[in-house]
Design a protein around this motif. Structure first.
Motif, short mmCIF file in Angstrom:
data_model
loop_
_atom_site.label_atom_id
_atom_site.label_comp_id
_atom_site.label_asym_id
_atom_site.label_seq_id
_atom_site.Cartn_x
_atom_site.Cartn_y
_atom_site.Cartn_z
N ASP A 106 1.90 4.04 2.73
CA ASP A 106 0.85 4.89 2.16
C ASP A 106 1.41 6.03 1.30
O ASP A 106 1.45 5.89 0.08
CB ASP A 106 -0.06 5.43 3.29
CG ASP A 106 -1.47 5.72 2.82
OD1 ASP A 106 -1.79 5.47 1.64
OD2 ASP A 106 -2.28 6.19 3.65
N ASP A 107 1.82 7.12 1.94
CA ASP A 107 2.34 8.29 1.22
C ASP A 107 3.62 8.74 1.93
O ASP A 107 3.63 9.77 2.62
CB ASP A 107 1.29 9.41 1.23
CG ASP A 107 0.00 8.98 0.54
OD1 ASP A 107 -0.02 8.91 -0.70
OD2 ASP A 107 -0.98 8.68 1.26
N TYR A 130 -1.73 16.74 -1.32
CA TYR A 130 -1.27 15.64 -2.20
C TYR A 130 -1.53 15.98 -3.68
O TYR A 130 -0.64 15.86 -4.52
CB TYR A 130 -2.01 14.39 -1.75
CG TYR A 130 -1.93 13.14 -2.58
CD1 TYR A 130 -0.80 12.31 -2.55
CD2 TYR A 130 -3.03 12.73 -3.33
CE1 TYR A 130 -0.78 11.12 -3.26
CE2 TYR A 130 -3.02 11.53 -4.05
CZ TYR A 130 -1.88 10.74 -4.01
OH TYR A 130 -1.87 9.57 -4.71
N ASP A 185 -10.56 3.81 4.61
CA ASP A 185 -9.69 4.59 5.51
C ASP A 185 -10.25 4.61 6.93
O ASP A 185 -11.45 4.42 7.14
CB ASP A 185 -9.57 6.02 4.98
CG ASP A 185 -8.40 6.21 4.04
OD1 ASP A 185 -7.30 6.46 4.53
OD2 ASP A 185 -8.60 6.13 2.81
N PHE A 202 -5.25 16.17 3.88
CA PHE A 202 -4.12 15.52 3.22
C PHE A 202 -4.28 15.58 1.70
O PHE A 202 -3.35 15.94 0.97
CB PHE A 202 -3.96 14.07 3.67
CG PHE A 202 -3.05 13.31 2.73
CD1 PHE A 202 -1.71 13.58 2.71
CD2 PHE A 202 -3.58 12.40 1.83
CE1 PHE A 202 -0.86 12.94 1.80
CE2 PHE A 202 -2.75 11.75 0.92
CZ PHE A 202 -1.39 12.02 0.91
N LEU A 203 -5.47 15.23 1.22
CA LEU A 203 -5.67 15.13 -0.23
C LEU A 203 -5.43 16.47 -0.94
O LEU A 203 -4.88 16.50 -2.04
CB LEU A 203 -7.07 14.58 -0.53
CG LEU A 203 -7.29 13.11 -0.15
CD1 LEU A 203 -8.77 12.72 -0.25
CD2 LEU A 203 -6.44 12.17 -1.02
N HIS A 234 0.86 -1.19 0.00
CA HIS A 234 0.00 0.00 0.00
C HIS A 234 0.89 1.23 0.00
O HIS A 234 1.26 1.75 1.05
CB HIS A 234 -0.93 -0.03 1.22
CG HIS A 234 -1.90 1.11 1.30
ND1 HIS A 234 -3.09 1.02 1.99
CD2 HIS A 234 -1.87 2.36 0.78
CE1 HIS A 234 -3.75 2.17 1.90
NE2 HIS A 234 -3.02 3.00 1.17
N LEU A 269 -8.46 13.09 6.17
CA LEU A 269 -8.23 12.71 4.78
C LEU A 269 -8.34 13.91 3.82
O LEU A 269 -7.43 14.11 3.01
CB LEU A 269 -9.19 11.55 4.41
CG LEU A 269 -9.05 10.96 3.02
CD1 LEU A 269 -7.63 10.51 2.71
CD2 LEU A 269 -10.02 9.77 2.87
N ASP A 274 -9.33 5.10 -4.33
CA ASP A 274 -8.82 5.98 -3.27
C ASP A 274 -9.47 7.36 -3.37
O ASP A 274 -10.52 7.50 -3.98
CB ASP A 274 -7.28 6.03 -3.29
CG ASP A 274 -6.72 6.56 -4.60
OD1 ASP A 274 -7.49 7.01 -5.46
OD2 ASP A 274 -5.48 6.52 -4.76
N SER A 275 -8.87 8.34 -2.71
CA SER A 275 -9.37 9.72 -2.61
C SER A 275 -10.51 9.82 -1.60
O SER A 275 -10.62 8.98 -0.71
CB SER A 275 -9.73 10.28 -3.98
OG SER A 275 -9.70 11.70 -3.93
N HIS A 295 -6.27 -0.28 4.40
CA HIS A 295 -6.53 0.18 5.77
C HIS A 295 -7.43 -0.86 6.46
O HIS A 295 -6.96 -1.92 6.80
CB HIS A 295 -7.14 1.60 5.82
CG HIS A 295 -6.25 2.66 5.25
ND1 HIS A 295 -5.14 3.13 5.90
CD2 HIS A 295 -6.32 3.35 4.07
CE1 HIS A 295 -4.57 4.06 5.16
NE2 HIS A 295 -5.25 4.22 4.04
N HIS A 300 -9.85 1.32 -0.78
CA HIS A 300 -9.56 1.94 0.51
C HIS A 300 -10.81 1.94 1.39
O HIS A 300 -11.90 2.31 0.94
CB HIS A 300 -9.13 3.39 0.31
CG HIS A 300 -7.70 3.57 -0.04
ND1 HIS A 300 -7.12 3.02 -1.14
CD2 HIS A 300 -6.70 4.27 0.60
CE1 HIS A 300 -5.84 3.37 -1.18
NE2 HIS A 300 -5.56 4.13 -0.14
N HIS A 323 1.25 4.84 -2.51
CA HIS A 323 0.82 5.64 -3.68
C HIS A 323 2.06 6.27 -4.29
O HIS A 323 2.75 7.05 -3.60
CB HIS A 323 -0.15 6.73 -3.24
CG HIS A 323 -1.38 6.19 -2.56
ND1 HIS A 323 -2.57 5.99 -3.23
CD2 HIS A 323 -1.60 5.77 -1.28
CE1 HIS A 323 -3.47 5.50 -2.39
NE2 HIS A 323 -2.91 5.34 -1.21
N1 HPA Z 1 -6.56 7.38 1.25
C1 HPA Z 1 -7.28 7.88 0.25
N2 HPA Z 1 -6.73 8.44 -0.80
C2 HPA Z 1 -5.40 8.50 -0.89
C3 HPA Z 1 -4.61 8.01 0.11
C4 HPA Z 1 -5.22 7.40 1.23
O1 HPA Z 1 -4.58 6.86 2.15
N3 HPA Z 1 -3.33 8.24 -0.26
C5 HPA Z 1 -3.37 8.83 -1.47
N4 HPA Z 1 -4.62 8.98 -1.86
#
Ligand code: HPA
Ligand code: ZN
Length: 334
Positions: free
Chosen positions: A275-276, A61, A196, A57-58, A14, A54, A166-167, A220, A194, A16
């Motif tokens: 993950d990231d 990202y 999450d 973070f997105l 896992h 989430l 994802d997302s 997850h 995912h 990305h």
């Molecule tokens: N969850 C959902 N979207 C994502 C994630 C994640 O952990 N990492 C990158 N895109």
């Protein structure tokens, strides 16, 4: 224990690729591609990373990946991750990528997948790390867009091992993508999604993953422990769970060591992943070491977490067994 973890032969399931974009490479690519970043230095960029859930973070990202423009950029991104992973004794990795996050910026599907694929081949030959590719759909985009991207992937299906989802999970349940995932299955691809940590309707989403989509793994999946029926199904179907401790910490202020221990005690196929890693500042070894610090796992538990990853990897049986015997030798002698 730290040396035992660092030197252990490992698998990662896992990660990305876009989440492995290190700040230094961002700056290098921005300069090459004449893109102006909002920060003066890589250090200032990292200082601006502020994740607490989430969506927060997105946002960072998706903004970050705007520097990836050419096939060479995707090659460099993939090569750098695979080199880093190999330096941490990762022998095998399954890599997520998000084509819709690039086609929506005008970067073609072929550019993205070719750059990644060429780097995978080079890294296998030159670094001795094997990898396979999982194409993820962005669940906050439409099912039609996902289907269009699956159609784009048809000529490259041999370069893929599976599809993922994802997302942003809020109001984007697995059932929205039922037809897309059925088509991917018909193409011979494995399926994961995912679920999450602490998302709205997470138990319903996990049940849909298992009952409607018939996934092969869950990404997850921490909250499955809240539902004995889900636990039973995950065990019966031998579904791997790709837990990402440092990623979880941004949301639940814990590395979920207690949950991981409960999963191990329950004989669920829990695995540990990054993950990231460029954003969360922790690759696989750091995830394992921090988890160990929180949970005081035994060497046998640590070995089981890694063996689980090889066991639920999307590899032919002989290849899994070869990796498992390398791991068993290591554990016996360390
Ligand atoms: N969850 C959902 N979207 C994502 C994630 C994640 O952990 N990492 C990158 N895109
Ligand atoms: Zn993820």
């Amino acid at each position: 224990m730290q040396a035992f973890i660092e030197n252990m032969p490992k698998a990662e399931l896992h990660v990305h690729l876009e989440g492995t974009l290190e700040p230094e490479l961002s700056f290098q690519l921005a300069q090459k591609n004449n893109i102006t970043l909002a920060y003066a230095t890589p250090e200032a960029l990292v200082a601006a990373y502020d994740f607490h859930d989430l969506p927060s973070f997105l946002t960072i990202y998706y903004a970050g990946m705007g520097v990836l423009m050419t096939e060479e950029d995707f090659y460099q991104l993939t090569w750098d991750y695979l080199a880093k992973a190999r330096s941490q004794q990762t022998l095998y990795a399954e890599l997520f990528f998000d084509p819709q996050a690039h086609t929506t910026r005008g970067v073609s599907f072929v550019t993205v997948i070719t750059g990644i694929h060429e780097a995978q081949i080079a890294a296998k030959a030159q670094l001795g790390i094997d990898s396979q590719l999982i194409m993820c759909f962005l669940r906050d985009m439409s099912a039609e867009s996902a289907m269009q991207h699956l159609t784009m992937a048809k000529p490259y299906v041999d370069w893929l091992v599976g599809v993922g989802l994802d997302s942003d999970e809020k109001n984007n349940p697995p059932s929205k993508f039922k037809a897309v995932f059925a088509e991917a299955r018909a193409m011979g691809l494995k399926l994961t999604m995912h679920c999450d940590v602490n998302q709205d309707n997470t138990l319903i989403h996990m049940a849909q993953c298992i009952d409607e989509i018939e996934v092969d793994r869950i990404d997850h999946g921490i909250n499955s422990l809240e539902d004995p029926v889900l636990i039973g199904k995950i065990k019966d179907k031998k579904l791997g769970l790709t837990v990402c401790p440092v990623s979880n910490r941004f949301v639940v202020q814990s590395l979920t060591a207690k949950e991981v221990q409960t999963m191990l005690d329950n004989h669920m196929l829990v695995t540990i992943n990054s993950d990231d890693p460029a954003y969360f500042r922790a690759y696989l070894n750091e995830n394992l070491i921090e988890l160990q610090n929180e949970g005081q796992f035994s060497k046998a538990d640590m070995a089981t977490l890694i063996a689980n990853a090889f066991n639920v990897a999307w590899l032919p049986l002989e290849q899994k067994q070869a990796y498992l015997s390398i791991l068993a030798d290591y554990v016996e002698n360390n």
